[in-house]
Each structure stands twice: as structure tokens, then as C-alpha cells.
Design an enzyme around this catalytic site. Structure first.
Site, PDB file in Angstrom:
ATOM      1  N   GLU A 148     -18.281  -8.047  -5.975  1.00  0.00           N
ATOM      2  CA  GLU A 148     -16.898  -8.004  -6.427  1.00  0.00           C
ATOM      3  C   GLU A 148     -16.083  -9.066  -5.694  1.00  0.00           C
ATOM      4  O   GLU A 148     -16.393  -9.407  -4.552  1.00  0.00           O
ATOM      5  CB  GLU A 148     -16.290  -6.617  -6.160  1.00  0.00           C
ATOM      6  CG  GLU A 148     -14.995  -6.374  -6.943  1.00  0.00           C
ATOM      7  CD  GLU A 148     -14.140  -5.223  -6.415  1.00  0.00           C
ATOM      8  OE1 GLU A 148     -14.084  -5.052  -5.184  1.00  0.00           O
ATOM      9  OE2 GLU A 148     -13.531  -4.511  -7.230  1.00  0.00           O
ATOM     10  N   ARG A 188     -14.222  -8.095   6.345  1.00  0.00           N
ATOM     11  CA  ARG A 188     -13.406  -8.785   5.350  1.00  0.00           C
ATOM     12  C   ARG A 188     -12.613  -9.935   5.950  1.00  0.00           C
ATOM     13  O   ARG A 188     -12.276 -10.888   5.270  1.00  0.00           O
ATOM     14  CB  ARG A 188     -12.447  -7.781   4.690  1.00  0.00           C
ATOM     15  CG  ARG A 188     -13.170  -6.703   3.910  1.00  0.00           C
ATOM     16  CD  ARG A 188     -12.198  -5.630   3.453  1.00  0.00           C
ATOM     17  NE  ARG A 188     -12.921  -4.542   2.796  1.00  0.00           N
ATOM     18  CZ  ARG A 188     -12.421  -3.821   1.803  1.00  0.00           C
ATOM     19  NH1 ARG A 188     -11.208  -4.060   1.365  1.00  0.00           N
ATOM     20  NH2 ARG A 188     -13.139  -2.865   1.252  1.00  0.00           N
TER      21      ARG A 188
HETATM   22  C1  B12 Z   1      -2.520   0.626  -2.731  1.00  0.00           C
HETATM   23  C2  B12 Z   1      -3.679   0.790  -1.783  1.00  0.00           C
HETATM   24  C3  B12 Z   1      -4.441  -0.333  -1.530  1.00  0.00           C
HETATM   25  C4  B12 Z   1      -4.101  -1.720  -2.053  1.00  0.00           C
HETATM   26  C5  B12 Z   1      -3.119  -2.338  -1.067  1.00  0.00           C
HETATM   27  C6  B12 Z   1      -2.338  -3.481  -1.630  1.00  0.00           C
HETATM   28  C7  B12 Z   1      -1.469  -4.023  -0.590  1.00  0.00           C
HETATM   29  N1  B12 Z   1      -1.753  -5.175  -0.122  1.00  0.00           N
HETATM   30  O1  B12 Z   1      -0.546  -3.349  -0.163  1.00  0.00           O
HETATM   31  C8  B12 Z   1      -5.492  -2.374  -2.027  1.00  0.00           C
HETATM   32  C9  B12 Z   1      -6.194  -2.054  -3.320  1.00  0.00           C
HETATM   33  C10 B12 Z   1      -5.539  -3.872  -1.821  1.00  0.00           C
HETATM   34  C11 B12 Z   1      -6.146  -1.592  -0.915  1.00  0.00           C
HETATM   35  C12 B12 Z   1      -7.156  -2.060  -0.115  1.00  0.00           C
HETATM   36  C13 B12 Z   1      -7.816  -1.308   0.825  1.00  0.00           C
HETATM   37  N2  B12 Z   1      -7.634  -0.008   1.086  1.00  0.00           N
HETATM   38 CO1  B12 Z   1      -6.157   1.013   0.403  1.00  0.00          CO
HETATM   39  N3  B12 Z   1      -4.984   2.220  -0.357  1.00  0.00           N
HETATM   40  C14 B12 Z   1      -3.989   2.057  -1.198  1.00  0.00           C
HETATM   41  C15 B12 Z   1      -3.353   3.427  -1.515  1.00  0.00           C
HETATM   42  C16 B12 Z   1      -3.899   3.908  -2.827  1.00  0.00           C
HETATM   43  C17 B12 Z   1      -1.829   3.452  -1.558  1.00  0.00           C
HETATM   44  C18 B12 Z   1      -1.130   2.819  -0.382  1.00  0.00           C
HETATM   45  C19 B12 Z   1       0.312   2.633  -0.730  1.00  0.00           C
HETATM   46  O2  B12 Z   1       0.715   1.550  -1.093  1.00  0.00           O
HETATM   47  N4  B12 Z   1       1.080   3.732  -0.721  1.00  0.00           N
HETATM   48  C20 B12 Z   1       2.510   3.716  -1.023  1.00  0.00           C
HETATM   49  C21 B12 Z   1       3.306   3.477   0.256  1.00  0.00           C
HETATM   50  C22 B12 Z   1       4.776   3.479  -0.054  1.00  0.00           C
HETATM   51  O3  B12 Z   1       3.021   4.550   1.138  1.00  0.00           O
HETATM   52  P1  B12 Z   1       2.264   4.376   2.553  1.00  0.00           P
HETATM   53  O4  B12 Z   1       1.478   3.137   2.546  1.00  0.00           O
HETATM   54  O5  B12 Z   1       1.538   5.634   2.820  1.00  0.00           O
HETATM   55  O6  B12 Z   1       3.465   4.207   3.586  1.00  0.00           O
HETATM   56  C23 B12 Z   1       4.479   5.204   3.714  1.00  0.00           C
HETATM   57  C24 B12 Z   1       4.160   6.308   4.748  1.00  0.00           C
HETATM   58  O7  B12 Z   1       2.792   6.404   5.095  1.00  0.00           O
HETATM   59  C25 B12 Z   1       5.046   5.996   5.925  1.00  0.00           C
HETATM   60  N5  B12 Z   1       4.522   5.144   6.964  1.00  0.00           N
HETATM   61  C26 B12 Z   1       3.635   4.140   6.902  1.00  0.00           C
HETATM   62  N6  B12 Z   1       3.508   3.540   8.076  1.00  0.00           N
HETATM   63  C27 B12 Z   1       4.348   4.151   8.920  1.00  0.00           C
HETATM   64  C28 B12 Z   1       4.637   3.920  10.235  1.00  0.00           C
HETATM   65  C29 B12 Z   1       5.577   4.715  10.872  1.00  0.00           C
HETATM   66  C30 B12 Z   1       5.878   4.475  12.302  1.00  0.00           C
HETATM   67  C31 B12 Z   1       6.231   5.738  10.175  1.00  0.00           C
HETATM   68  C32 B12 Z   1       7.195   6.594  10.839  1.00  0.00           C
HETATM   69  C33 B12 Z   1       5.931   5.957   8.853  1.00  0.00           C
HETATM   70  C34 B12 Z   1       4.992   5.171   8.217  1.00  0.00           C
HETATM   71  O8  B12 Z   1       6.117   5.363   5.317  1.00  0.00           O
HETATM   72  C35 B12 Z   1       5.687   4.520   4.252  1.00  0.00           C
HETATM   73  C36 B12 Z   1       6.773   4.353   3.238  1.00  0.00           C
HETATM   74  O9  B12 Z   1       7.105   5.572   2.614  1.00  0.00           O
HETATM   75  C37 B12 Z   1      -3.870   4.280  -0.291  1.00  0.00           C
HETATM   76  C38 B12 Z   1      -4.102   5.778  -0.577  1.00  0.00           C
HETATM   77  C39 B12 Z   1      -2.824   6.561  -0.921  1.00  0.00           C
HETATM   78  N7  B12 Z   1      -1.832   6.625  -0.053  1.00  0.00           N
HETATM   79  O10 B12 Z   1      -2.762   7.119  -1.984  1.00  0.00           O
HETATM   80  C40 B12 Z   1      -5.158   3.605  -0.044  1.00  0.00           C
HETATM   81  C41 B12 Z   1      -5.753   3.645   1.441  1.00  0.00           C
HETATM   82  C42 B12 Z   1      -4.635   3.483   2.427  1.00  0.00           C
HETATM   83  N8  B12 Z   1      -6.655   2.494   1.463  1.00  0.00           N
HETATM   84  C43 B12 Z   1      -7.710   2.690   2.169  1.00  0.00           C
HETATM   85  C44 B12 Z   1      -8.748   1.728   2.382  1.00  0.00           C
HETATM   86  C45 B12 Z   1      -9.938   2.170   3.178  1.00  0.00           C
HETATM   87  C46 B12 Z   1      -8.667   0.448   1.849  1.00  0.00           C
HETATM   88  C47 B12 Z   1      -9.720  -0.633   1.941  1.00  0.00           C
HETATM   89  C48 B12 Z   1     -10.518  -0.733   3.230  1.00  0.00           C
HETATM   90  C49 B12 Z   1     -10.674  -0.645   0.765  1.00  0.00           C
HETATM   91  C50 B12 Z   1     -11.384   0.549   0.405  1.00  0.00           C
HETATM   92  N9  B12 Z   1     -12.230   1.139   1.168  1.00  0.00           N
HETATM   93  O11 B12 Z   1     -11.207   0.907  -0.715  1.00  0.00           O
HETATM   94  C51 B12 Z   1      -8.861  -1.859   1.672  1.00  0.00           C
HETATM   95  C52 B12 Z   1      -8.227  -2.344   2.970  1.00  0.00           C
HETATM   96  C53 B12 Z   1      -8.325  -3.764   3.147  1.00  0.00           C
HETATM   97  C54 B12 Z   1      -7.584  -4.135   4.382  1.00  0.00           C
HETATM   98  N10 B12 Z   1      -7.992  -5.171   5.000  1.00  0.00           N
HETATM   99  O12 B12 Z   1      -6.632  -3.480   4.790  1.00  0.00           O
HETATM  100  C55 B12 Z   1      -7.772   4.070   2.709  1.00  0.00           C
HETATM  101  C56 B12 Z   1      -7.596   4.235   4.201  1.00  0.00           C
HETATM  102  C57 B12 Z   1      -8.581   5.279   4.665  1.00  0.00           C
HETATM  103  C58 B12 Z   1      -8.418   5.953   5.949  1.00  0.00           C
HETATM  104  N11 B12 Z   1      -7.381   5.701   6.714  1.00  0.00           N
HETATM  105  O13 B12 Z   1      -9.280   6.775   6.236  1.00  0.00           O
HETATM  106  C59 B12 Z   1      -6.726   4.822   1.824  1.00  0.00           C
HETATM  107  C60 B12 Z   1      -6.042   5.990   2.484  1.00  0.00           C
HETATM  108  C61 B12 Z   1      -7.506   5.294   0.582  1.00  0.00           C
HETATM  109  C62 B12 Z   1      -8.655   6.232   0.910  1.00  0.00           C
HETATM  110  N12 B12 Z   1      -8.442   7.526   0.959  1.00  0.00           N
HETATM  111  O14 B12 Z   1      -9.775   5.780   1.093  1.00  0.00           O
HETATM  112  N13 B12 Z   1      -5.570  -0.361  -0.779  1.00  0.00           N
END
Ligand code: B12
Ligand code: B12
Lengths: 485, 138, 485, 138
Positions: free
Chosen positions: A171, A100
């Protein structure tokens, strides 16, 4: 760069093409004629536009998963599994994140590491590295229409390769694959690159080969108000149509309130068609509904609840297809079994609901009208800023914050608007940034949020948006304050 | 209510997930930290340069998209080389591809030299507590 | 036996009671006064009527599983698991089938065999055999309101024991726990026995203790047209009210068409309340919506789809509670994990939909009117047959086939009506048997089925009903002919 | 299109599940069998008496509610005692409590003397084919 919303000339296109095909060795020797020949032989049941037409005409909602892994054989196994066990109607190949970003060298590393580790180290299928040969193998191994799903600002080489490999849908879009996916790709650059991808499809159309194009509706997937995503979808649809795209799927990501979600899809279709008519484009329009794109619950049973409710909404909205989440969503890329499980729950729900639609009501009508009115405010201003040129207007609109995607990483995005749910869970505008809404619309959004604030006994504030971001993951739609749980 | 500590945060590699990053910034600020947010799509170098420039006390690396394992390799060594010896390194998010056993995943990242690693969906307030402890400010 | 819809006198009740308490040793020494004392100490959060009131007043839909195993300790573990891990709002104790047939000797065998086998050999909890002591242990071990759920034509002793043990709700009714559950229990006998159970609750009410009663809405769970189940529910509600029941939950089993399902619940509440007013009963009415009660798909992911769609419908209908199925439904009594999984998918869906209702539309209104009109035809005739006495009328109505439950095992059921789905999946009457509908209603039902017949290119026939019985299990709502799949 | 064979069907024990029973009757009749349906809630004796009275060729026992294991014990022996030596006995439905390994469950019922046992949700047409084979009419 001089950007204009105007069909690229053959000269422009082919000159650029030479450069594109040199971006990575697998681009060499790609021939449009050879590709056209290959595409003409794609059987009906593996043809994306045809299957979408059939679904639309018969009022069916199709189910499509996301799926992609690093190694070719594994990828084929995965897709065949989702087809045979998962009962998918349409297949994807989700492209990995290095591709990408056009970092094909890193893909090589990822492929090698995956071989060593015995598991995929990439989050998708590196289609460019596998080239025509690999991508055709994938296409030939499956019995369903195939689409590239990614998030690539510059997808020109990728698009060349996948279409030439028989993948009949792509897409993406110049806004939707930039603002949510990139930090520093200029808006004009990305629109221009996607004009190329669209023109490529237009070329094939002119050769008698119908291909489907699908802008990415949900954007950041995080509390995007329907009018903002519809505005972007309509812009990308018009930009694509100008380049000769004829089979178009516009998308929308579930917000969670049934009336708002159905209204969003209905408004999108009605309004997009108005614009196509107005500009004289002849487009066959279908819709895609994305199951909840924000943070998911970790518990798999709860995830099934989210998945099924998304499916039900898609059916009640009459969407042509639905993009399926899996019970592993909150944690990681799903196993093939978890992926199939998501599809099966989806299909069961779609089939139970086949033919059922949300019935007309004054609430539904009002919501459609609201979304359309908001969308129109935005689009009017975009055209105005571009002096009638949509591409130029879009660039200026992002500069001005007239187009503004919540929580997007792009530095070209103003990031001034803040969304939050109203008391019924519908997503509204809390901060309007520079969105050019009428006072009436602003007051109405505000009033709805004040109702929630009153109910929750706290002021309207950013904290609401924060709470809403976590809400679905915690099992509810509206993020209520701690003391109300 | 500034606590006098500076933390660099960002999302590593080709990863565009911005929402958690914005939330983490918000939460750290609320807890009195000076936050330097280098945003998404950040290479290791950007984290390290920001930490040097701001004389940071800790670096919090996010990786959501699955390539964390590849992207984080050698981070500790690069810090050491750059003169950030002993700087506190946390990593969190959805660190690896797929649903894997967390204990194993954690070990991989601790072995890489991170002080702490957090599983998917960690409540950031829990990590902030750990950070205050590790920084000796609570 | 002289049956009348009239509150049992104290003489009648207490004379009968002596006999009832002698049916099995655990009946000995049951004292109403002691029980009343115990019930008065039931804390608010373990009080069924109170929790239902709270839910109704706050527009919340509560989730309740089914669950019961042979051994006391196991049963308690199960319930605590569903409470703590499953996040249930209300708890059941599902009673085994030997108890339901008053075969307490066989229960003893089942308990012994279960101890030996190390797994439950009974399909429920044999509450009578465990008696007051065991049942109070169960009550004391949990933190949620507790209800007996069974299918017992003569539940008099069971009711005495469970209420005296602090269980503040009892499911069942003189029709709904006979016709679908028994082969040769006379209608009058069962109504009379349930008058006893209702009178027992009335007695407690008179002592200031509110208990909840819940007739079993879904009957055979198999394509029961809403007007037939609503007619039965209203009759059982009126019979219960006459005996002094004040907190009543009327039920309905999902048919699968959203508009029909919401209309059924709405019609049920509106019409039941009309009748209560008419007869001067003061009843606090709530509703229970049963997730799909017919054959389930074997695939667990698909089962989640069915479960979630049922939950969504319950929420959109505004039901006070929903009875939850599990991913093991098609195969066997669920493990505690599978049971909890069903509840969690349900709760996630309910929470996403909290506050959302199906909006008013002309289709919804028309469906409510149709169900009410059909129900009224039936009830008018029942009253007529009984010369104004509802109990007598009910007995005669079954004899005459005016009340007639599809696919019921009872020999006192005419078994002449045949239901089938129309083209939108709503359940209609294909054969009317002796149901006294107006010509208009009959023609309308017929017309809807003819539409389906035309669409499917086959005549309206019994085969449609057969296909519909298997449809949900096979993943669809309407059982289309082979060549349409 | 009568095939000359008589089959007794019913649902054993305290089991009230009537729908499958009605479907089985319907399907057997469509296949030319003479069907004697003793219905739900039937003790072993009723099956046996019906088979004797009608000189039946086979008995198809349904058990859906989970007590099948208890209810079916000694059925074969009772048949033998009643002079129905060698009569074909099938059993099907949701035979045991809970989701158990089918191979084990099947063995339990075959050991009890049933000629064939069928897992939950069996398509009755498959069993009818088996029955015709076992009766030598196809
Ligand atoms: C929204 C989302 C997207 C959006 C992101 C929009 C944007 N620009 O932010 C879009 C649709 C664009 C997207 C794209 C992609 N995504 Co996405 N996405 C998500 C989703 C549904 C939610 C993420 C989110 O915003 N959560 C809300 C925030 C608040 O929570 P968080 O990110 O988890 O962060 C919190 C904690 O994790 C923690 N935390 C985070 N980092 C750190 C670091 C430290 C040190 C600490 C202590 C805590 C901490 O604190 C944060 C705040 O509370 C997740 C799955 C899920 N979680 O349900 C998948 C997910 C993260 N995505 C994933 C993937 C693979 C992708 C894509 C490659 C596309 C795809 N295959 O569908 C692309 C990535 C493109 C790229 N270059 O990165 C995967 C990752 C898979 C994996 N790790 O095995 C997930 C897990 C979905 C899945 N199960 O397949 N995504
Ligand atoms: C509808 C239903 C009911 C209705 C029945 C109405 C009626 N009188 O018929 C009601 C609501 C009353 C009911 C009550 C109960 N039920 Co119930 N019910 C069901 C349900 C959902 C569908 C059954 C059905 O009608 N299927 C459609 C017919 C056409 O299919 P079938 O019955 O499976 O029969 C076909 C095949 O199995 C096969 N077949 C059947 N018998 C035989 C025999 C032979 C020889 C052959 C070859 C083939 C064969 O051919 C049939 C025709 O195609 C099933 C679960 C499911 N299957 O989804 C539970 C189920 C059977 N019930 C169950 C239970 C436990 C009960 C109750 C005890 C209450 C409870 N705990 O909830 C009571 C039983 C009371 C009693 N005394 O029997 C359990 C049994 C559990 C187990 N074995 O471990 C099930 C499996 C649900 C579950 N997973 O808990 N039930």
C-alpha cells in the site's frame, strides 16, 4: 532532484538501489533474482493480484483487516487468528510508526521494550528490522495473500524487503503516504521515492511476477471530498502505471452518504480507466473501500453500527475489497478478538448483500457526474501546471493549492479548503481555497451548504466542519448545532 | 478576550495525527489563550524550545498513535534541565497501545511527571477548564 | 358465532366485557372511566401515537427493543436500563408465553419459580397476573411510550389491563397473533376476539384518547413473501379501522434484499392507504420494520452485522420505527446489556442514515408494482369469498388456502405455499398452493427461481427453501448448495 | 429405505416455534424413520399418548421459547408410569431462558432423565447420528 513522470531507467534504478539497501543492515544481500524465484513459488491462494481478480470477476467484496504488533511470534499469532477465527479474506501487516519514519533504531527500542513489558509497545510490525528472514516467516505462517500497510514517505527499503518475502501487495503512494502522514517531506522527494517502489513492482512484472499496488485512498480520513481523493488516486495510479505497475487497486474512504459513496467508487473506476486508456497504460483495476476513517464512537455496539454500515456501502458500491475497522477503534490498537469481531460483522454484512448493488437513479447519476466534473477540473489544472508532466504538475499543484487535502499535517499542503457536510450528509466544499472549479460547481456546493445552514438556522461556517468532525463519534452523521439534538 | 496565558501544543514523536491538534488550537484560541502550535511529528526538544522562546505557561502534549509511553519518557526531567521547572504539563490522546485500563495508564503518565493526563476522546473543553483552574485564571 | 366486519355495538361490547373481566381476578373492577382519566394524564413524551406522529413528520426512524421478564422489579429495571443506557426511543413489555395462551395459573408458577431461582423462568412479563397495579407501576417507572408486545390469540383481558395502565399501544391482530402463534385457535374466533381489542381502542378514541394499534407484520418471520404479509397487514388494518382504531402501525419483517424490502414498505403504505380511502376510514398510518426475524447467527459480531443491516434497510425504506434484535438472538432471551447493545448498534446506524432514502429506480418501481399486484390478487379473492365482508372472507380464504402463511403452526392454515429466494435474495413463491395469482405473476416468480436454479446447477425444489431457512444463521442470505460454498 | 424405527416429535408446552419442528420431521424421514409429529403447543401427555399408540422407539422433544425447564419436569417419570420404561428421550432447542452455560443446562436436563440434550442451533443430522447409535441401527 529532477522529477519526471517517466519510467526509471535500469541505470537509475540500480544505482539508487545500492544506496537503498544500505539504509539498514537487513537490506544487505537482498537479491532480486532470489526474490523472483521465491515469488514465483507463491501459491495461487496466497497471491494478492489473483485473489483480487477472482473477486472482481465474481462480483464479490473481500474483507481485509489492519493488524500489526511488535514481536514476530505475536504478529504471526495475530494474523493466523484473523485468518482462522476472523475469517479474513486478505491479510495485512500494518507497519509501526517508527519504521514509517525510517527510525529503525527506535524500532529496536520498541522491540526490546515490548519483550520486557510483555505487550506490544509499537503500533505495528517493524518489518525492516525483522528483514527478509522475519518477513518470510510471517508469509509462510499464513494461508492468505499478504500486504504491507503503512504510511511511509520513503518506503523503498521496506518495499524491497516485503516483496522479496512473498508479500504480493504494497500500500502507499507519493502523495497519499506523505501529505497525511508527514510534516516536512517535500512533495517531489516523496513522489520520487514512490516511483522507486512502483518501478520495483514493474521490474517484477517484467520478470513475469504480478504484484498488486494500492495507493492510500482515504488520505486524512477526515471529510475529504470525493473529488479530491479521486484526483489523488488517479494521479498515483498513473504514476504507478508509468513505472510498470499492472495490477492496481484504487481506494476511497467512506464519507457516509450512500449515494455519494457509491458514486465516488463508480466515478473513480470510470474516470481512472478513461485516463489509463488515454495514456495507453494496460492496468487491471480493482477498488478498495475503507470503512469510516474518521473519529469513531467509543461504545463498541455503536462501533459495530459504523462498521456494518461501511460494509453495506462497500457491497452496494461493488468495491473489490473493504478495509475493516474494529469495535476498539476509538480507543486503541485492537486485541485480536476485537479485530476478528470487526471482520466477522463485516463479512456477515457483505455476505447478506452479495450481488446486491445500489440501483441506478437520477440522484446517483448526478452525483457521479458531479464528482467526475470536479475531479476533471483538478486534474486538468495539474496537467497544465506540469506542462503535460504529471509528476511535475503534482508538485506545482500542491504549491498552488490546486491539490489540497483537508486537515493534513504536511507543510507542503496549502490547507485552504474546508469541507463540510450538506443536509444529507454528503461531503461538500465549504471553502474552495485555490481549487480550480467552475463557477457552476462552486455555486452548487455552496447552495447545498446553504440548504443545511437554513435548516440549522445558522450561517455556513467553519463551525460546521468542526461539528462534523465529531459527529460520527457522537453517533450521528451530520454535526447539528447543540439546540437541534 | 485574550487571557494573557501562553500554551505550547503539539503532537509528540513520529505521530502524524493532525486533526485533534487543529481542534485544540481552535478551542484554546476561542478561550483567549495565546497558542504556539508546533504541529505533529514533534520531538520533546521542539516543545521545550518553543516553551522557552515564548515564555509559555503550559505545554499540552498530544499522542494519538500509541507510542506515547516511549515518546514521553523523561519529558519532565528535560523540562527541568532546560529551566522550565514547574511548568504545567498535560498529556492526552490515545496514549498507549491498545485498550488498557485508564486508571493504570493515567498513573504511568502522572508518575512521569505530567500534571494531568486525559483518556481517549476527551472533550477538550473539559481540559481547558482544568487548565484555567491550574493557571489560576478562573 | 356470527362473524362480521362491523363495529361491535355497545351492547355487544359491554356484555362481552363482563365475561372478559371475569377471566382472572385482576380483571375485576376495571373501569373504563377510571382508565380514561388515567390515560388523559399520560404526558406527551410517553404517548405512543404522538411520538410516532412526530417521527413520521420529521422523517425519523425510531428504535424499539423487545423485553420482558417474570418479576416486576426486574422488569422495571430492565426497561429503565434500555431507556437510559440503551437509548431506546420506545419501550415494549414483551409478554410471556403462558399469558399468551391464557394460562395464568402457570404464570403464577413461573413467577414463584423465578423468585426461587433468582432468574427469570418466564420468557416475558406476565402482565395479567400483575394486573392494573403492577402494570401502572411499570408505566410510571419509565419515561417513554410503552407498548404490549405478545402473540396472544385471545388478548382481551390483557388489552383491558394494559391500556388502563397507561400503555398507549398494543401489538397484535386476529390473524397475525393466531396463525404463527397457535395450533388450534379457529380463525373466526381469533378475529372476533381482536375485534374486541380494537373496539376497546375505538372506545377510548371516542373518549378523546388516542391509542396506537400495531398488527404483527412478520408472521412466522420465516421467508414470508412480502405480498402475503402485506395482504394480512392490510386486512388487519381494515378490521381495526372498522372498530374505530385511528392510529395504526402496519408492519413488515425484513427479507434481506434491499430493493424488495424497501418496495415492500412502500407498497404497504401506498396500498393500505388506497384501501382506507376506498372504505372511508380515517386512519393515521405509520410503519414498523422488523430486523431479520428468522434464525440468527450464533456469533455475536455476526449478529451485529444482521442487526445493523436491518437498521440500514429500515432507514432507507423510511419506516417510522424499527424493532431491534440483539446479539444473543440465536441463543436466548438477551441480558439487559445485550439488549442495549442491539439498540445502540441500531441507533448508530439509523442516525448515520437519517434522512437518506433508497433513491427511485426502475428496479424499485417494478418491485413495488409486483408486490402490489400480488397483494391485490389475494385481497380481491378474499373480498370475493366473503361476499364483500372482509372478516368472513378472511375465514374462508384460510380455508381455501388463499391466505396461506409459510411454516405456520396453525391447523387452520393450508401450508401449501413454499417460498424460496431468487438469485438476488428476494423471497419469491416456489409453490403457489391456492394463491390466486395471474399466470403472468406465477410465471415471473418461477422464472426468477429458475435463474437461481440454473446458477446453482440444481432443480428448483423444496431443498432451496430448507437451505434458505438456515442461510442467514450460517452467515449468508441465499442458501446455496454445499458445493458452492 | 425405511429403517423400521418410529420416533415421536413435537414442541412442548405453550411453545409455537414450528420451523425447526418441520425441519426435524423432514430430516428424520429422509433418514428412514417413521415420524409421528404431534406439532407445536403439545403437553407431555400428547407425546406419551402418541408414543404408546405408535409403539415408538424414541421421543424427541423440542423447546425453543425458554420455558423448557418448567415444561419438561417429570417427563421421564410420566413415561415410566405410562409404561414407556426406558424409552429414549432427547430434548433440544433453546431450552432455558437466556444465554446460560451449556454444561450446566445440559446437566439439568440429563438429571431430569433425558438421554441426551442439545444446545441451541444443533445441526439435526448430528442428533440423528446419535439416535441411530442409541437405537443400534448404525
Ligand atoms: C483519522 C485517523 C488517522 C488519520 C490521521 C490523519 C491525520 N494526519 O490527522 C490517518 C489515516 C492518516 C491515521 C494514521 C494512523 N493511525 Co490513526 N486514527 C485516526 C482516527 C480514526 C481519528 C483521529 C481523529 O482525527 N480524531 C478526531 C480528533 C478531533 O480527536 P482526537 O484526535 O482524539 O483529539 C481530541 C482528544 O483526544 C483530545 N486530545 C488530544 N490530544 C490531547 C492532548 C491534551 C493535553 C488534551 C487535554 C486533550 C487532547 O482533544 C482532541 C480534540 O477534541 C483514530 C481513532 C479514533 N479516534 O476514532 C485513529 C488512531 C488514533 N490511529 C491509530 C493508529 C495506530 C494509526 C497508524 C499507526 C496506522 C494504523 N495502525 O492504522 C497511523 C499513524 C501514523 C503515524 N505516524 O502517526 C490508533 C492509535 C492506537 C493506539 N493508541 O493504541 C487509533 C486510535 C486507531 C486504532 N484504534 O487503532 N489515523
Ligand atoms: C422465527 C422465530 C419466531 C417466530 C416463530 C414462528 C413459528 N411459529 O415457528 C415467531 C416470531 C412467531 C416467534 C415467537 C416467539 N419467540 Co421466537 N424465535 C424465532 C427465531 C428467530 C428462529 C427460530 C427458527 O425458526 N429457527 C430455525 C429452525 C430451523 O431452527 P431451530 O428452531 O433452532 O431448530 C433446530 C435446532 O434447534 C434443532 N432442534 C430443535 N429442537 C430439537 C430437539 C431435539 C431433540 C434435537 C436433537 C434438536 C432440536 O433442530 C432444528 C432443526 O435444525 C429464534 C432465534 C434464533 N434461533 O435465531 C427465536 C427464539 C426461539 N424465540 C424466542 C422467544 C422468546 C419467542 C417469543 C416468546 C416472543 C419473544 N419474546 O420475542 C415468542 C414465542 C411465542 C410462543 N408461544 O412460543 C426466544 C427463546 C428465548 C430463550 N429460549 O431464552 C428465541 C431464542 C429468540 C431470543 N433470543 O429471544 N419466534
Amino acid at each position: 532532484m529532477e522529477l519526471k513522470n517517466k519510467k526509471l531507467t535500469n541505470d537509475e534504478f540500480f544505482k539508487e538501489r545500492e544506496e537503498v539497501l544500505r539504509q539498514w543492515p537487513t537490506g544487505a544481500n537482498l537479491s532480486l533474482e532470489d526474490a523472483a524465484e521465491y515469488l514465483k513459488k507463491v501459491p495461487e491462494h496466497k497471491n494478492f493480484p489473483k485473489k483480487l481478480r477472482y473477486a472482481k470477476e465474481n462480483g464479490i467484496t473481500l474483507a481485509q483487516p489492519r493488524a500489526g504488533v511488535a514481536l514476530l511470534e505475536e504478529h504471526i499469532n495475530l494474523l493466523r487468528y484473523l485468518q482462522n477465527e476472523g475469517e479474513a479474506d486478505l491479510l495485512p501487516s500494518t507497519i509501526d510508526s517508527y519504521t514509517r519514519q525510517n527510525r529503525y533504531n527506535e524500532c529496536e527500542v520498541g522491540i526490546e521494550e515490548s519483550k520486557k513489558a510483555g505487550r506490544s509497545m509499537l503500533n505495528g510490525f517493524p518489518a525492516v528490522n525483522y528483514g527478509l528472514e522475519g518477513c518470510r516467516k510471517v508469509f509462510e505462517a499464513v494461508d492468505l495473500p499478504l500486504q504491507a500497510r503503512h504510511g511511509t514517505p520513503d518506503a523503498r527499503l521496506l518495499s524491497e524487503i516485503i516483496h522479496a518475502s512473498g508479500w504480493t501487495s504494497n500500500e502507499g503512494g507519493g502523495i497519499s503516504y506523505n501529505i497525511p502522514y508527514a510534516k516536512s517531506v517535500p512533495v517531489d522527494k516523496c513522489i520520487r521515492d514512490w516511483q522507486y517502489c512502483d518501478r520495483l513492482v514493474g521490474m517484477y512484472e517484467e520478470m513475469g511476477i504480478e504484484l498488486n499496488r494500492e495507493p492510500f485512498g482515504p488520505l486524512t480520513g477526515t471529510l475529504v471530498p470525493p473529488s479530491m481523493s479521486n484526483a489523488v488516486a488517479i494521479i498515483e495510479g498513473l504514476l504507478a502505471a508509468e513505472q510498470g505497475v499492472k495490477n492496481l487497486t484504487l481506494g476511497y474512504g467512506q464519507c457516509g452518504n450512500l449515494v455519494q459513496d457509491v458514486a465516488a467508487i463508480r466515478a473513480l473506476v470510470e474516470q481512472a480507466e478513461e485516463y489509463f486508456r488515454k495514456f495507453g497504460y494496460d492496468v487491471y483495476l480493482t477498488t478498495v473501500f475503507h470503512q469510516w476513517m474518521g473519529g469513531f464512537p467509543h461504545d463498541e455496539s455503536k462501533a459495530f453500527g459504523v462498521i456494518s454500515w461501511g460494509s453495506a456501502t462497500a457491497a452496494l458500491a461493488g468495491a473489490t475489497k473493504v478495509i475493516v475497522k474494529t469495535p476498539h477503534e476509538a480507543v486503541g490498537i485492537p486485541t485480536k478478538e476485537a479485530n476478528a469481531a470487526g471482520i466477522k460483522a463485516t463479512k456477515q454484512t457483505l455476505n447478506l448483500l452479495r450481488g446486491q448493488r445500489l440501483t441506478e437513479s437520477k440522484e446517483l447519476k448526478a452525483e457521479i457526474e458531479l464528482i467526475k466534473a470536479e475531479t476533471k477540473c483538478i486534474l486538468d489544472k495539474v496537467f497544465e501546471l506540469g506542462n503535460g508532466d504529471l509528476a511535475v504538475g503534482t508538485v506545482k499543484a500542491f504549491e498552488a493549492g490546486v491539490l489540497d487535502i483537508p486537515f493534513a499535517p504536511s507543510k507542503y499542503n496549502a490547507g485552504l479548503i474546508i469541507p463540510a457536510r450538506d443536509n444529507n450528509g454528503a461531503v461538500r466544499y465549504l471553502e474552495f481555497g485555490n481549487i480550480p472549479f467552475t463557477k457552476e460547481i462552486k455555486d452548487f456546493n455552496r447552495q447545498l451548504l446553504e440548504e443545511r445552514a437554513k435548516y440549522e438556522g445558522r450561517p455556513v461556517s467553519f463551525q460546521m466542519a468542526v461539528d462534523d468532525i465529531f459527529a460520527v463519534g457522537k453517533g450521528v452523521l451530520v454535526g447539528r448545532p447543540e439546540n437541534m439534538k | 478576550m485574550q487571557n494573557g496565558k501562553t500554551v505550547v501544543i503539539g503532537v509528540i514523536g513520529a505521530d502524524c495525527h493532525a486533526v485533534g491538534n487543529k481542534i485544540i488550537e481552535h478551542a484554546l484560541k476561542e478561550n483567549g489563550f495565546n497558542v504556539v502550535n508546533i504541529g505533529v511529528l514533534s520531538p520533546q526538544e521542539d516543545f521545550i524550545n518553543a516553551a522557552i522562546e515564548t515564555n509559555a505557561d503550559a505545554i499540552l502534549v498530544s499522542s494519538l498513535y500509541g507510542h506515547g509511553e516511549i515518546d514521553c519518557r523523561g519529558f519532565r526531567e528535560k523540562c527541568d534541565e532546560a529551566g522550565l521547572k514547574g511548568i504545567i504539563l498535560y498529556v492526552g490522546g490515545n496514549l498507549v497501545v491498545g485498550k488498557q485500563d485508564w486508571k493504570e495508564v493515567e498513573k504511568r503518565f502522572l508518575d512521569m511527571g505530567f500534571n494531568r493526563a486525559y483518556p481517549p476522546g476527551t472533550d477538550i473543553n473539559i481540559s481547558i477548564k482544568d487548565l484555567k483552574k491550574d493557571l489560576g485564571i478562573e
